[in-house]
Design an enzyme around this catalytic site. Structure first.
Site, PDB file in Angstrom:
ATOM      1  N   LEU A  92      -2.006  11.103  -0.572  1.00 57.54           N
ATOM      2  CA  LEU A  92      -0.971  10.734   0.392  1.00 57.54           C
ATOM      3  C   LEU A  92      -1.542  10.397   1.758  1.00 57.54           C
ATOM      4  O   LEU A  92      -2.488  11.031   2.231  1.00 57.54           O
ATOM      5  CB  LEU A  92       0.047  11.871   0.517  1.00 57.54           C
ATOM      6  N   GLU A 137      -0.164   8.405   5.809  1.00 56.41           N
ATOM      7  CA  GLU A 137       1.004   8.329   6.698  1.00 56.41           C
ATOM      8  C   GLU A 137       2.091   7.388   6.176  1.00 56.41           C
ATOM      9  O   GLU A 137       3.255   7.524   6.532  1.00 56.41           O
ATOM     10  CB  GLU A 137       0.577   7.913   8.115  1.00 56.41           C
ATOM     11  N   GLY A 138       1.714   6.423   5.347  1.00 51.71           N
ATOM     12  CA  GLY A 138       2.715   5.533   4.748  1.00 51.71           C
ATOM     13  C   GLY A 138       3.645   6.325   3.849  1.00 51.71           C
ATOM     14  O   GLY A 138       4.880   6.247   3.960  1.00 51.71           O
ATOM     15  N   HIS A 139       3.044   7.128   2.970  1.00 50.79           N
ATOM     16  CA  HIS A 139       3.856   7.982   2.102  1.00 50.79           C
ATOM     17  C   HIS A 139       4.693   8.949   2.946  1.00 50.79           C
ATOM     18  O   HIS A 139       5.867   9.177   2.672  1.00 50.79           O
ATOM     19  CB  HIS A 139       2.951   8.832   1.193  1.00 50.79           C
ATOM     20  N   LYS A 180       5.436  -2.076   1.432  1.00 49.11           N
ATOM     21  CA  LYS A 180       4.071  -2.550   1.216  1.00 49.11           C
ATOM     22  C   LYS A 180       3.936  -3.157  -0.180  1.00 49.11           C
ATOM     23  O   LYS A 180       3.292  -4.170  -0.373  1.00 49.11           O
ATOM     24  CB  LYS A 180       3.080  -1.409   1.383  1.00 49.11           C
ATOM     25  N   ASP A 181       4.587  -2.507  -1.145  1.00 47.12           N
ATOM     26  CA  ASP A 181       4.583  -3.022  -2.514  1.00 47.12           C
ATOM     27  C   ASP A 181       5.878  -3.826  -2.689  1.00 47.12           C
ATOM     28  O   ASP A 181       6.814  -3.382  -3.358  1.00 47.12           O
ATOM     29  CB  ASP A 181       4.504  -1.853  -3.497  1.00 47.12           C
ATOM     30  N   GLN A 184       7.119  -4.862  -6.136  1.00 44.05           N
ATOM     31  CA  GLN A 184       7.572  -3.643  -6.838  1.00 44.05           C
ATOM     32  C   GLN A 184       8.989  -3.269  -6.396  1.00 44.05           C
ATOM     33  O   GLN A 184       9.838  -2.937  -7.233  1.00 44.05           O
ATOM     34  CB  GLN A 184       6.605  -2.501  -6.535  1.00 44.05           C
ATOM     35  N   VAL A 191       3.523   1.046   6.922  1.00 41.65           N
ATOM     36  CA  VAL A 191       2.775   1.758   7.966  1.00 41.65           C
ATOM     37  C   VAL A 191       1.335   1.230   7.935  1.00 41.65           C
ATOM     38  O   VAL A 191       0.747   1.090   6.858  1.00 41.65           O
ATOM     39  CB  VAL A 191       2.806   3.284   7.742  1.00 41.65           C
TER      40      VAL A 191
HETATM   41  P1  AMP Z   1       1.649   4.766  -4.352  1.00 42.52           P
HETATM   42  O1  AMP Z   1       1.261   6.195  -4.232  1.00 42.52           O
HETATM   43  O2  AMP Z   1       0.614   3.805  -3.904  1.00 42.52           O
HETATM   44  O3  AMP Z   1       2.250   4.444  -5.706  1.00 42.52           O
HETATM   45  O4  AMP Z   1       2.842   4.559  -3.323  1.00 42.52           O
HETATM   46  C1  AMP Z   1       3.995   5.356  -3.355  1.00 42.52           C
HETATM   47  C2  AMP Z   1       5.031   4.741  -2.458  1.00 42.52           C
HETATM   48  O5  AMP Z   1       4.519   4.669  -1.129  1.00 42.52           O
HETATM   49  C3  AMP Z   1       5.393   3.302  -2.868  1.00 42.52           C
HETATM   50  O6  AMP Z   1       6.780   3.111  -2.749  1.00 42.52           O
HETATM   51  C4  AMP Z   1       4.628   2.477  -1.883  1.00 42.52           C
HETATM   52  O7  AMP Z   1       5.233   1.234  -1.616  1.00 42.52           O
HETATM   53  C5  AMP Z   1       4.672   3.355  -0.642  1.00 42.52           C
HETATM   54  N1  AMP Z   1       3.599   3.014   0.292  1.00 42.52           N
HETATM   55  C6  AMP Z   1       2.274   2.909  -0.004  1.00 42.52           C
HETATM   56  N2  AMP Z   1       1.587   2.523   1.097  1.00 42.52           N
HETATM   57  C7  AMP Z   1       2.495   2.384   2.107  1.00 42.52           C
HETATM   58  C8  AMP Z   1       2.415   2.008   3.487  1.00 42.52           C
HETATM   59  N3  AMP Z   1       1.262   1.679   4.064  1.00 42.52           N
HETATM   60  N4  AMP Z   1       3.560   1.975   4.201  1.00 42.52           N
HETATM   61  C9  AMP Z   1       4.743   2.309   3.626  1.00 42.52           C
HETATM   62  N5  AMP Z   1       4.884   2.660   2.342  1.00 42.52           N
HETATM   63  C10 AMP Z   1       3.783   2.710   1.581  1.00 42.52           C
END
Ligand code: AMP
Length: 283
Positions: A35, A37-39, A151-152, A155, A178
């Site tokens: 995890l 800061e985006g998460h 970001k995705d 998705q 983020v």
């Molecule tokens: P992941 O762990 O990469 O599958 O991401 C889990 C969730 O966090 C997904 O909905 C991603 O779109 C979101 N996420 C990943 N990176 C960022 C970011 N930089 N800013 C905002 N959300 C993010």
């Protein structure tokens, strides 16, 4: 109260059942852990909206291609747990691969047409894996609201389509990207970048911002020209190799010849061996 670790589907079912009896509003934040800061920005939003926040941490094997980074994907559970605990998350759903995909597992869900374009060209089975695991997570956690990062972007559109097409009773909310100070979008995969690659990686967002400026100034609406401008900019990054860049309708993801305010530019670019994605709205 300390955070609950739901390390079996049965535990998750019981936890949720108890919350539902009390008519609690449940939020789910699906993640693959490691995890950043985006998460955490998503988690903070979920905390504001709901009574109970569940974060799932599951490195989903079905969304990785045969030659991708499943085995080396970062796993940092201790730190993840601490971060989520400090934000007041109620529970972590932490299943194993064997729980989610027991022997003789046979069911997959595909969101047609928008799963085999853009990122789906290089990653042909990726979104089938994403849609399947998200549907399973929805069935296990039964959230009222689920959160996804912009970001995705592809998705998020695929999940919204899944929910609408299959009449799932869940509200999907998306959260802005983020970024690091440099402009690089935060990603668990940024951990793979070496120093030289870290210097080049911010060029991905710079290229997108430059194209948006050209569009906003009214200079360029022809998407072929915008795409050329991005390619040219990125060719200056020694460790960068473009996978794809496209200008698409923000809702349908279909390619546009002329950009409008309702368009997004989506990009995937290798930085060394690491494939990074980013996007920008032209609004
Ligand atoms: P992941 O762990 O990469 O599958 O991401 C889990 C969730 O966090 C997904 O909905 C991603 O779109 C979101 N996420 C990943 N990176 C960022 C970011 N930089 N800013 C905002 N959300 C993010």
């Amino acid at each position: 109260m300390s955070i609950e670790i739901l390390n079996s589907i049965k535990k998750a079912n019981n936890f949720i059942k108890e919350k539902k009896i009390k008519a609690k509003k449940i939020a789910l934040v699906p993640t693959m852990g490691a995890l950043h800061e985006g998460h955490l920005s998503i988690v903070k939003k979920a905390k504001k909206d709901a009574d109970v926040v569940v974060v799932s941490i599951f490195v989903n094997p079905t969304q990785f291609g045969a030659n991708e980074d499943l085995s080396k994907y970062p796993r940092t559970f201790k730190e993840d747990k601490e971060a989520l605990e400090s934000l007041g998350v109620d529970a972590i759903f932490l299943p194993t691969e064997a729980m989610m995909y027991p022997p003789n597992y046979n069911t997959f869900v595909t969101v047609q047409n928008i799963s085999n374009i853009l990122c789906g060209i290089t990653r042909p089975t990726h979104f089938r894996g994403v849609a399947t695991v998200v549907l399973k997570l929805f069935n296990i956690i039964k959230p009222d609201i689920a959160y996804f990062g912009e970001k995705d972007y592809q998705q998020s559109v695929i999940i919204k389509t899944l929910v609408s097409d299959l009449n799932l009773d869940v509200i999907i909310k998306t959260v802005p990207i983020v970024r690091e100070k440099s402009g690089l979008a935060l990603s668990s995969r940024n951990l793979y970048l070496n120093e030289r690659e870290r210097e080049d990686a911010p060029m991905i967002q710079q290229a997108l911002k430059k194209a948006k400026e050209s569009f906003k100034s009214g200079e360029i609406t022809n998407t072929a020209t915008l795409i050329e401008e991005i390619k040219k900019y990125l060719s200056n990054g020694k460790t960068l190799m473009l996978d794809y860049v496209d200008v698409v309708d923000s809702e349908t993801l279909s390619h546009l010849d002329t950009a409008t305010k309702h368009s997004h530019i989506l990009i995937a670019c290798y930085c060394g061996k690491t494939r990074l994605i980013d996007n920008i709205s032209l609004k």
